[in-house]
Motif scaffolding. Structure first.
Motif, PDB file in Angstrom:
ATOM      1  N   ILE A 166       0.854  -1.188   0.000  1.00 15.59           N
ATOM      2  CA  ILE A 166       0.000   0.000   0.000  1.00 15.59           C
ATOM      3  C   ILE A 166       0.891   1.239   0.000  1.00 15.59           C
ATOM      4  CG2 ILE A 166      -1.854   1.264   1.162  1.00 15.59           C
ATOM      5  CD1 ILE A 166      -2.504  -1.349   2.669  1.00 15.59           C
ATOM      6  N   ALA A 167       0.588   2.170  -0.884  1.00 13.81           N
ATOM      7  CA  ALA A 167       1.269   3.466  -0.895  1.00 13.81           C
ATOM      8  C   ALA A 167       0.205   4.557  -0.845  1.00 13.81           C
ATOM      9  CB  ALA A 167       2.125   3.622  -2.143  1.00 13.81           C
ATOM     10  N   PHE A 168       0.379   5.502   0.055  1.00  9.09           N
ATOM     11  CA  PHE A 168      -0.562   6.615   0.148  1.00  9.09           C
ATOM     12  C   PHE A 168      -0.046   7.788  -0.678  1.00  9.09           C
ATOM     13  CE2 PHE A 168      -1.730   4.467   4.191  1.00  9.09           C
ATOM     14  CZ  PHE A 168      -3.068   4.262   3.891  1.00  9.09           C
ATOM     15  N   VAL A 169      -0.913   8.306  -1.542  1.00 12.51           N
ATOM     16  CA  VAL A 169      -0.573   9.431  -2.412  1.00 12.51           C
ATOM     17  C   VAL A 169      -1.421  10.630  -2.024  1.00 12.51           C
ATOM     18  CG1 VAL A 169      -0.594  10.301  -4.772  1.00 12.51           C
ATOM     19  CG2 VAL A 169       0.086   7.946  -4.332  1.00 12.51           C
ATOM     20  N   ASN A 170      -0.755  11.736  -1.731  1.00 11.97           N
ATOM     21  CA  ASN A 170      -1.448  12.983  -1.428  1.00 11.97           C
ATOM     22  C   ASN A 170      -1.985  13.554  -2.739  1.00 11.97           C
ATOM     23  OD1 ASN A 170      -1.822  15.906  -1.086  1.00 11.97           O
ATOM     24  ND2 ASN A 170      -0.940  15.598   0.947  1.00 11.97           N
ATOM     25  N   ARG A 171      -3.297  13.562  -2.884  1.00 14.79           N
ATOM     26  CA  ARG A 171      -3.888  13.959  -4.165  1.00 14.79           C
ATOM     27  C   ARG A 171      -3.527  15.396  -4.544  1.00 14.79           C
ATOM     28  NH1 ARG A 171      -9.977  15.416  -5.928  1.00 14.79           N
ATOM     29  NH2 ARG A 171      -9.819  14.888  -8.136  1.00 14.79           N
ATOM     30  N   LYS A 172      -3.600  16.301  -3.588  1.00 18.91           N
ATOM     31  CA  LYS A 172      -3.297  17.703  -3.873  1.00 18.91           C
ATOM     32  C   LYS A 172      -1.854  17.867  -4.340  1.00 18.91           C
ATOM     33  CE  LYS A 172      -3.327  22.320  -1.770  1.00 18.91           C
ATOM     34  NZ  LYS A 172      -3.600  23.100  -0.524  1.00 18.91           N
ATOM     35  N   LYS A 173      -0.927  17.195  -3.651  1.00 20.45           N
ATOM     36  CA  LYS A 173       0.483  17.291  -4.033  1.00 20.45           C
ATOM     37  C   LYS A 173       0.733  16.651  -5.397  1.00 20.45           C
ATOM     38  CE  LYS A 173       2.550  17.567   0.585  1.00 20.45           C
ATOM     39  NZ  LYS A 173       3.493  16.919   1.543  1.00 20.45           N
TER      40      LYS A 173
END
Length: 202
Positions: free
Chosen positions: A122-129
């Motif tokens: 699992i990798a979390f991606v900051n949508r705004k960034k």
């Protein structure tokens, strides 16, 4: 070609069991709750994380490589456009109606037991960034629509001048093998990690 939507729903339910076990074991500072409301899910919210002290919440949209079970790909597909009843629709990446704060990109899904997913990454991606990073590279919704509108639009991989296809990303049009004919932006996971847009969870 039959739509994979119904089949994917069954896979997603099985995957949710595995993801919830990871969240339960690995989230130290957050509580989590899985969203059951279909309307909220359509707005890009599968799970809500709440900080145990500040009570701040984060809305998470889970995106999984369910077409690649028992494989571990170095890339991830971000949906730009797709067809529904012959009408062009916006994909989830640039859809302004989505409430998503973070994408949970689920890769390396393994099925070591019958009808049971046993491990994944699992990798979390900051949508705004992520959107800000793409904008600095000149990769915008308008720019990508221009690529889509080129005639003839072929099936398969397409380079875009704004990104290095070897280390950053490229376009892919599933024209011949999927009913919805999705047009995706394929990004290298290492590119997201190195630019601090994504963070490994497992």
């Amino acid at each position: 070609m039959k739509s994979s939507f119904v089949l994917d729903l069954g896979k997603e339910k099985r995957l949710a069991l595995l993801l919830d076990s990871y969240y339960s074991n690995c989230l130290k500072h957050y509580d989590f709750g899985r969203v059951q409301n279909l309307r909220e899910q359509l707005l890009g919210v599968d799970v809500i994380f709440k900080h145990k002290i500040s009570q701040k919440t984060f809305l998470v949209d889970e995106k999984a490589q369910l077409d690649y079970i028992n494989e571990d790909l170095p890339t991830f597909a971000f949906e730009l456009h797709y067809l529904k009843n012959g009408i062009l629709k916006d994909g989830w990446l640039f859809d302004a109606s989505k409430k998503t704060d973070f994408y949970a990109l689920v890769t390396g899904i393994y099925e070591d037991e019958p009808n049971k997913y046993t491990s994944c990454k699992i990798a979390f991606v900051n949508r705004k960034k992520l959107l800000e990073l793409l904008k600095t590279k000149g990769v915008t919704k308008t720019c990508l629509l221009e690529y889509y509108q080129k005639e003839p639009l072929p099936h398969g991989k397409m380079k875009l001048k704004e990104l290095d296809p070897r280390t950053e990303g490229y376009l892919y049009h599933s024209k011949n093998n999927k009913a919805e004919q999705p047009f995706n932006l394929i990004l290298k996971l290492d590119y997201l990690f190195s630019n601090r847009v994504a963070k490994k969870f497992t």
